[in-house]
Design an enzyme around this catalytic site. Sequence first.
Site, PDB file in Angstrom:
ATOM      1  N   HIS A   1      -1.216  -7.318  -3.357  1.00  0.00           N
ATOM      2  CA  HIS A   1      -0.819  -7.685  -4.832  1.00  0.00           C
ATOM      3  C   HIS A   1      -0.914  -9.364  -5.044  1.00  0.00           C
ATOM      4  CE1 HIS A   1       1.732  -3.965  -6.137  1.00  0.00           C
ATOM      5  NE2 HIS A   1       0.468  -3.745  -5.626  1.00  0.00           N
TER       6      HIS A   1
ATOM      7  N   GLU B   1      -0.851   3.904 -11.845  1.00  0.00           N
ATOM      8  CA  GLU B   1      -0.284   4.137 -10.693  1.00  0.00           C
ATOM      9  C   GLU B   1       0.716   2.855 -10.206  1.00  0.00           C
ATOM     10  OE1 GLU B   1       0.307   3.486  -6.110  1.00  0.00           O
ATOM     11  OE2 GLU B   1      -0.521   2.197  -7.544  1.00  0.00           O
ATOM     12  N   GLU B   2       0.291   1.871 -10.673  1.00  0.00           N
ATOM     13  CA  GLU B   2       1.072   0.696 -10.162  1.00  0.00           C
ATOM     14  C   GLU B   2       2.519   0.597 -11.056  1.00  0.00           C
ATOM     15  OE1 GLU B   2       0.752  -1.216  -8.133  1.00  0.00           O
ATOM     16  OE2 GLU B   2      -1.626  -1.403  -7.487  1.00  0.00           O
TER      17      GLU B   2
ATOM     18  N   ASP C   1      -5.933   4.858  -0.991  1.00  0.00           N
ATOM     19  CA  ASP C   1      -5.382   3.468  -1.243  1.00  0.00           C
ATOM     20  C   ASP C   1      -5.326   2.458  -0.117  1.00  0.00           C
ATOM     21  OD1 ASP C   1      -3.711   1.840  -2.972  1.00  0.00           O
ATOM     22  OD2 ASP C   1      -2.497   3.504  -3.658  1.00  0.00           O
TER      23      ASP C   1
ATOM     24  N   HIS D   1      -6.412   5.131  -7.610  1.00  0.00           N
ATOM     25  CA  HIS D   1      -5.939   4.792  -8.975  1.00  0.00           C
ATOM     26  C   HIS D   1      -7.017   3.495  -9.395  1.00  0.00           C
ATOM     27  CE1 HIS D   1      -3.461   1.119  -7.736  1.00  0.00           C
ATOM     28  NE2 HIS D   1      -3.363   1.745  -6.572  1.00  0.00           N
TER      29      HIS D   1
ATOM     30  N   ASP E   1      -6.802  -3.383  -4.313  1.00  0.00           N
ATOM     31  CA  ASP E   1      -5.680  -2.276  -4.579  1.00  0.00           C
ATOM     32  C   ASP E   1      -5.760  -1.863  -6.029  1.00  0.00           C
ATOM     33  OD1 ASP E   1      -3.439  -0.698  -4.847  1.00  0.00           O
ATOM     34  OD2 ASP E   1      -1.980  -2.225  -4.596  1.00  0.00           O
TER      35      ASP E   1
END
Length: 335
Positions: free
Chosen positions: A305, A196-197, A219, A64, A166
């Site tokens: 994150h 995606e998130e 990922d 992603h 990410d």
Amino acid sequence: MKGLNIELLKEMLSVYSPSGNESNIREIIKEEIDDLVDEMQVDALGNLIARKKGNGTKIMLAGHMDQIALMVTHIDEKGFLRCTNIGGISPTISVSQRIIFENGTIGVIGNEKLESIKDLKLDKLYIDIGVSSKEEAEKIITIGDVAVYYSEPIVDNKKVISQAVDDRIGCFVMIEALKILANTDNDIYFVFTVQEEVGIRGAKTAAFAIEPDIAIAFDVTATGDTPKAKPMAVQLGSGPAIKVKDNSILCHPKVKNYMIQQAEKNDIPYQLEVLEYGGTDSGAIHLSRSGVPSGVLSIPCRYLHSNCEMVFLSDVENAVKLTKHMLENKIELNK
């Protein structure tokens, strides 16, 4: 195998591309792979789908492009911005971090005075863009504008530290594997997905259109190698992780075993990953149409994150090698 393209990686990590607005990173990827694939398209949702044609097994690879972000919901009389999250934003991690908007405006995330750190929630945060009034702020920012973490990617001879690892690192693995991919009978779709998130949305629509025989997502995953971390048998530097399970999928055993077989056959270090939370694009892909046998190749990553996600280059290199071998060999799975 040639060395990794570190300058490309830095560029990919630096570019502004939050969920729902992935055009900047998509253009970088398109330019990088244009001469390496037989056809390429951007679908209605924004996924970049690049095909290397073959007559064999139809394989969908997915990484992603989007990154977590904050969206402005209110501007107060003194010009401070209130926000909602786009993806998994942690208030604790975000305090005192710099952010950048699409127009280049840079701000700092602050928080209201609190009696206890336990009271720190997203609604207690604000963004300070260095103005003195609502009118001044509205000349720069409007409701619905989106900001991402802002810091310079750090890459040395061992590690990467940056925001947006990410999942720009998953996209990067796919690109680097494509560059060294030899002739194969497999019909391979390299899909760089959107959103995606915020609910693995791009992968869902792309998988429906492609209808692959099997799929592999790329990922990051958490680790258990920091002091007093939650026990988990994944660590930086021990190779890419072949997923067994997360909250979105129980990986198809034949896909998982094929990945393990190729790693062992080619002396590539790997780890097995059982993630007790989270998910990847494979969570949507494996439920597409009548079902798609799916797996995941993960890059171990600390400080997920945040603006300082960390991975080791050795894991990235081994993920590229493993991907090459997985794609070059004949894959036969009985559904």
